[in-house]
Design a protein around this motif. Structure first.
Motif, PDB file in Angstrom:
ATOM      1  N   LEU A  24       0.811  -1.224   0.000  1.00 14.09           N
ATOM      2  CA  LEU A  24       0.000   0.000   0.000  1.00 14.09           C
ATOM      3  C   LEU A  24       0.841   1.269   0.000  1.00 14.09           C
ATOM      4  O   LEU A  24       0.438   2.293  -0.574  1.00 14.09           O
ATOM      5  CB  LEU A  24      -0.911  -0.005   1.233  1.00 14.09           C
ATOM      6  N   SER A  25       2.011   1.235   0.616  1.00 10.75           N
ATOM      7  CA  SER A  25       2.771   2.458   0.887  1.00 10.75           C
ATOM      8  C   SER A  25       3.116   3.296  -0.346  1.00 10.75           C
ATOM      9  O   SER A  25       3.109   4.532  -0.254  1.00 10.75           O
ATOM     10  CB  SER A  25       4.043   2.127   1.679  1.00 10.75           C
ATOM     11  N   PRO A  26       3.408   2.708  -1.536  1.00  8.72           N
ATOM     12  CA  PRO A  26       3.670   3.584  -2.688  1.00  8.72           C
ATOM     13  C   PRO A  26       2.485   4.474  -3.039  1.00  8.72           C
ATOM     14  O   PRO A  26       2.660   5.620  -3.469  1.00  8.72           O
ATOM     15  CB  PRO A  26       3.975   2.591  -3.822  1.00  8.72           C
ATOM     16  N   TYR A  27       1.284   3.977  -2.840  1.00  8.03           N
ATOM     17  CA  TYR A  27       0.079   4.750  -3.141  1.00  8.03           C
ATOM     18  C   TYR A  27      -0.156   5.819  -2.070  1.00  8.03           C
ATOM     19  O   TYR A  27      -0.630   6.915  -2.372  1.00  8.03           O
ATOM     20  CB  TYR A  27      -1.124   3.815  -3.248  1.00  8.03           C
ATOM     21  N   VAL A  28       0.187   5.487  -0.833  1.00  2.00           N
ATOM     22  CA  VAL A  28       0.071   6.465   0.251  1.00  2.00           C
ATOM     23  C   VAL A  28       1.019   7.631   0.000  1.00  2.00           C
ATOM     24  O   VAL A  28       0.665   8.797   0.211  1.00  2.00           O
ATOM     25  CB  VAL A  28       0.368   5.803   1.610  1.00  2.00           C
ATOM     26  N   ARG A  29       2.227   7.328  -0.465  1.00  5.97           N
ATOM     27  CA  ARG A  29       3.195   8.403  -0.729  1.00  5.97           C
ATOM     28  C   ARG A  29       2.690   9.350  -1.813  1.00  5.97           C
ATOM     29  O   ARG A  29       2.938  10.559  -1.760  1.00  5.97           O
ATOM     30  CB  ARG A  29       4.550   7.802  -1.112  1.00  5.97           C
ATOM     31  N   ARG A  30       1.979   8.819  -2.803  1.00  3.60           N
ATOM     32  CA  ARG A  30       1.408   9.689  -3.840  1.00  3.60           C
ATOM     33  C   ARG A  30       0.387  10.640  -3.227  1.00  3.60           C
ATOM     34  O   ARG A  30       0.335  11.829  -3.563  1.00  3.60           O
ATOM     35  CB  ARG A  30       0.743   8.847  -4.923  1.00  3.60           C
ATOM     36  N   VAL A  31      -0.438  10.113  -2.333  1.00  6.69           N
ATOM     37  CA  VAL A  31      -1.468  10.938  -1.700  1.00  6.69           C
ATOM     38  C   VAL A  31      -0.830  12.020  -0.837  1.00  6.69           C
ATOM     39  O   VAL A  31      -1.319  13.160  -0.782  1.00  6.69           O
ATOM     40  CB  VAL A  31      -2.414  10.054  -0.863  1.00  6.69           C
ATOM     41  N   GLU A  32       0.255  11.694  -0.174  1.00  8.77           N
ATOM     42  CA  GLU A  32       0.910  12.659   0.707  1.00  8.77           C
ATOM     43  C   GLU A  32       1.444  13.871  -0.051  1.00  8.77           C
ATOM     44  O   GLU A  32       1.719  14.908   0.557  1.00  8.77           O
ATOM     45  CB  GLU A  32       2.046  11.978   1.470  1.00  8.77           C
ATOM     46  N   HIS A  33       1.576  13.753  -1.376  1.00  9.68           N
ATOM     47  CA  HIS A  33       2.032  14.880  -2.183  1.00  9.68           C
ATOM     48  C   HIS A  33       0.879  15.766  -2.653  1.00  9.68           C
ATOM     49  O   HIS A  33       1.114  16.820  -3.254  1.00  9.68           O
ATOM     50  CB  HIS A  33       2.825  14.381  -3.396  1.00  9.68           C
ATOM     51  N   LEU A  34      -0.356  15.351  -2.384  1.00  4.24           N
ATOM     52  CA  LEU A  34      -1.494  16.191  -2.747  1.00  4.24           C
ATOM     53  C   LEU A  34      -1.599  17.371  -1.784  1.00  4.24           C
ATOM     54  O   LEU A  34      -1.234  17.260  -0.608  1.00  4.24           O
ATOM     55  CB  LEU A  34      -2.793  15.376  -2.708  1.00  4.24           C
ATOM     56  N   ASP A 144      -9.135   8.154  -5.361  1.00  2.00           N
ATOM     57  CA  ASP A 144      -8.797   7.460  -6.603  1.00  2.00           C
ATOM     58  C   ASP A 144      -7.379   6.893  -6.556  1.00  2.00           C
ATOM     59  O   ASP A 144      -7.107   5.830  -7.130  1.00  2.00           O
ATOM     60  CB  ASP A 144      -8.935   8.408  -7.792  1.00  2.00           C
ATOM     61  N   SER A 145      -6.469   7.602  -5.882  1.00  2.00           N
ATOM     62  CA  SER A 145      -5.088   7.125  -5.773  1.00  2.00           C
ATOM     63  C   SER A 145      -4.974   5.941  -4.822  1.00  2.00           C
ATOM     64  O   SER A 145      -4.157   5.040  -5.037  1.00  2.00           O
ATOM     65  CB  SER A 145      -4.175   8.260  -5.288  1.00  2.00           C
ATOM     66  N   LEU A 146      -5.785   5.939  -3.770  1.00  2.00           N
ATOM     67  CA  LEU A 146      -5.706   4.877  -2.771  1.00  2.00           C
ATOM     68  C   LEU A 146      -6.442   3.610  -3.196  1.00  2.00           C
ATOM     69  O   LEU A 146      -6.144   2.521  -2.700  1.00  2.00           O
ATOM     70  CB  LEU A 146      -6.273   5.365  -1.435  1.00  2.00           C
ATOM     71  N   GLY A 149      -4.225   0.888  -4.409  1.00  2.00           N
ATOM     72  CA  GLY A 149      -3.361   0.501  -3.300  1.00  2.00           C
ATOM     73  C   GLY A 149      -4.072  -0.400  -2.307  1.00  2.00           C
ATOM     74  O   GLY A 149      -3.483  -1.340  -1.763  1.00  2.00           O
ATOM     75  N   MET A 150      -5.354  -0.119  -2.068  1.00  2.00           N
ATOM     76  CA  MET A 150      -6.127  -0.964  -1.160  1.00  2.00           C
ATOM     77  C   MET A 150      -6.308  -2.357  -1.748  1.00  2.00           C
ATOM     78  O   MET A 150      -6.236  -3.365  -1.030  1.00  2.00           O
ATOM     79  CB  MET A 150      -7.476  -0.311  -0.864  1.00  2.00           C
ATOM     80  N   ALA A 151      -6.523  -2.419  -3.063  1.00  2.00           N
ATOM     81  CA  ALA A 151      -6.642  -3.725  -3.716  1.00  2.00           C
ATOM     82  C   ALA A 151      -5.322  -4.492  -3.622  1.00  2.00           C
ATOM     83  O   ALA A 151      -5.302  -5.705  -3.375  1.00  2.00           O
ATOM     84  CB  ALA A 151      -7.057  -3.545  -5.171  1.00  2.00           C
ATOM     85  N   ALA A 152      -4.199  -3.773  -3.806  1.00  2.00           N
ATOM     86  CA  ALA A 152      -2.887  -4.417  -3.716  1.00  2.00           C
ATOM     87  C   ALA A 152      -2.610  -4.900  -2.296  1.00  2.00           C
ATOM     88  O   ALA A 152      -2.061  -5.989  -2.091  1.00  2.00           O
ATOM     89  CB  ALA A 152      -1.798  -3.442  -4.165  1.00  2.00           C
ATOM     90  N   ALA A 153      -2.998  -4.094  -1.305  1.00  2.00           N
ATOM     91  CA  ALA A 153      -2.792  -4.482   0.093  1.00  2.00           C
ATOM     92  C   ALA A 153      -3.614  -5.717   0.443  1.00  2.00           C
ATOM     93  O   ALA A 153      -3.142  -6.623   1.135  1.00  2.00           O
ATOM     94  CB  ALA A 153      -3.160  -3.326   1.017  1.00  2.00           C
ATOM     95  N   ARG A 154      -4.848  -5.750  -0.044  1.00  2.00           N
ATOM     96  CA  ARG A 154      -5.704  -6.905   0.230  1.00  2.00           C
ATOM     97  C   ARG A 154      -5.122  -8.169  -0.392  1.00  2.00           C
ATOM     98  O   ARG A 154      -5.087  -9.234   0.236  1.00  2.00           O
ATOM     99  CB  ARG A 154      -7.112  -6.652  -0.308  1.00  2.00           C
ATOM    100  N   ALA A 155      -4.633  -8.054  -1.639  1.00  2.00           N
ATOM    101  CA  ALA A 155      -4.041  -9.208  -2.310  1.00  2.00           C
ATOM    102  C   ALA A 155      -2.783  -9.671  -1.579  1.00  2.00           C
ATOM    103  O   ALA A 155      -2.562 -10.872  -1.383  1.00  2.00           O
ATOM    104  CB  ALA A 155      -3.716  -8.860  -3.763  1.00  2.00           C
ATOM    105  N   THR A 200       0.538  -7.822  -9.581  1.00  2.00           N
ATOM    106  CA  THR A 200      -0.200  -7.210  -8.470  1.00  2.00           C
ATOM    107  C   THR A 200       0.726  -6.702  -7.377  1.00  2.00           C
ATOM    108  O   THR A 200       0.254  -6.115  -6.404  1.00  2.00           O
ATOM    109  CB  THR A 200      -1.179  -8.225  -7.842  1.00  2.00           C
ATOM    110  N   ARG A 201       2.041  -6.921  -7.537  1.00  2.00           N
ATOM    111  CA  ARG A 201       2.986  -6.550  -6.480  1.00  2.00           C
ATOM    112  C   ARG A 201       4.181  -5.780  -7.044  1.00  2.00           C
ATOM    113  O   ARG A 201       5.303  -6.291  -7.106  1.00  2.00           O
ATOM    114  CB  ARG A 201       3.470  -7.804  -5.752  1.00  2.00           C
ATOM    115  N   PRO A 202       3.969  -4.528  -7.474  1.00  2.00           N
ATOM    116  CA  PRO A 202       5.104  -3.747  -7.977  1.00  2.00           C
ATOM    117  C   PRO A 202       6.187  -3.538  -6.926  1.00  2.00           C
ATOM    118  O   PRO A 202       7.358  -3.343  -7.270  1.00  2.00           O
ATOM    119  CB  PRO A 202       4.454  -2.419  -8.393  1.00  2.00           C
ATOM    120  N   ASP A 203       5.811  -3.581  -5.655  1.00  2.00           N
ATOM    121  CA  ASP A 203       6.816  -3.430  -4.603  1.00  2.00           C
ATOM    122  C   ASP A 203       7.798  -4.596  -4.611  1.00  2.00           C
ATOM    123  O   ASP A 203       9.011  -4.408  -4.418  1.00  2.00           O
ATOM    124  CB  ASP A 203       6.139  -3.321  -3.235  1.00  2.00           C
ATOM    125  N   LEU A 204       7.296  -5.812  -4.875  1.00  2.00           N
ATOM    126  CA  LEU A 204       8.182  -6.972  -4.927  1.00  2.00           C
ATOM    127  C   LEU A 204       9.054  -6.955  -6.174  1.00  2.00           C
ATOM    128  O   LEU A 204      10.219  -7.373  -6.128  1.00  2.00           O
ATOM    129  CB  LEU A 204       7.357  -8.258  -4.882  1.00  2.00           C
TER     130      LEU A 204
END
Length: 275
Positions: A24-34, A144-146, A149-155, A200-204
């Motif tokens: 989830l964290s890459p998507y959270v970082r995008r939101v933090e820039h809003l 929309d950004s999260l 990320g929520m789908a990726a976190a759930r997976a 589904t796992r760009p972080d990996l």
């Protein structure tokens, strides 16, 4: 911690939650820039037995209070709902709130713009924007950004839950011949494994590339050693270890070629797909 019907071990549960946050964290970082979201806190995701994943967003200066927060919940079928605040906020949005009946503590905990007895005629997204002190357009951008990320976190959470019972993990990509050949050999040997789709796992993917693992399948053995590409020799060794009736011999000291998580170059049979 989240309630998880599949995981009972506390360490495994913590690992699953950390894996979910990493996704989830890459998507959270995008939101933090809003605009305005640099002062927001997004709590760790929580997971329900029904497969839903939830996020709690609140201003960093208030803490996660009932009325000064926004809840995002994604159901198992990817329907995302937004709940702004709590009971008082819902009453205000419906024009059913009587500010005169509230004590000073309740009024202090309610966003001033929502402390009205007149129907506001606003959506949950607009109410959430008022609570967080951002404009409605930015609030929608954050949602929309999260969402992915929520789908990726759930997976990721579900995959980590399954990993507790799967001794071997195969990380795959679409249209990967080596991935299919690896699975066939393990199926033929009757060895249990879990499959994680790297799309589904760009972080990996980023992590593996950093480790020098650049082609799928990436196969992880129970001891944490990973290899890249189709490796019949490694598959044979893992099958032997998984089906051996006697305890495995003590491991030899790791070298640069066999250290856990090190890139293992293919020898002879490399039919993997580039990450």
């Amino acid at each position: 911690m989240s309630e998880n019907p599949w995981i009972t071990d506390e360490d495994e549960l913590q690992d699953a939650e950390e894996t979910a946050w990493a996704a989830l964290s890459p998507y959270v970082r995008r939101v933090e820039h809003l605009v305005g979201f640099d002062d927001m806190d997004i709590e760790d995701p929580t997971f329900g037995e029904d497969g839903a994943v939830s996020l709690l967003i609140h201003p960093s200066w208030t803490g996660p209070t009932a009325e000064q927060s926004v809840h995002l919940t994604m159901s198992s079928d990817d329907v995302l709902s937004v709940q702004a605040g709590g009971t008082l906020t819902a009453q205000a949005m419906a024009g059913q709130l009587d500010p005169a009946s509230l004590d000073s503590r309740q009024l202090a905990g309610l966003t001033p713009e929502l402390a009205s007895d007149a129907p506001l005629g606003i959506s949950s997204v607009e109410a959430g924007a008022l609570i967080l002190g951002v404009d409605a357009t930015t609030m929608q951008q954050a949602i929309d950004s999260l969402r992915p990320g929520m789908a990726a976190a759930r997976a990721a959470y579900a995959q980590a839950s399954q990993a507790a019972d799967a001794p071997i993990t195969i990380y795959t990509t679409p249209h990967c011949m080596g991935c299919e050949m690896t699975r066939r050999q393990l199926d033929k040997a009757g060895v249990d494994y879990q499959v994680i789709d790297l799309t589904t796992r760009p972080d990996l993917v980023a992590q593996f590339r950093g480790e020098g693992l650049t082609s799928a399948p990436i196969v992880e053995s129970p001891d944490g050693e990973r290899t890249a590409g189709f490796r019949p020799d490694r598959i044979k060794a893992m099958v032997s270890a998984a089906t051996s009736p006697t305890p495995a011999a003590a491991p030899t000291p790791p070298t640069a070629e066999t250290a856990p998580h090190a890139s293992q170059p293919a020898t002879g049979h490399r039919r993997g797909a580039a990450l």
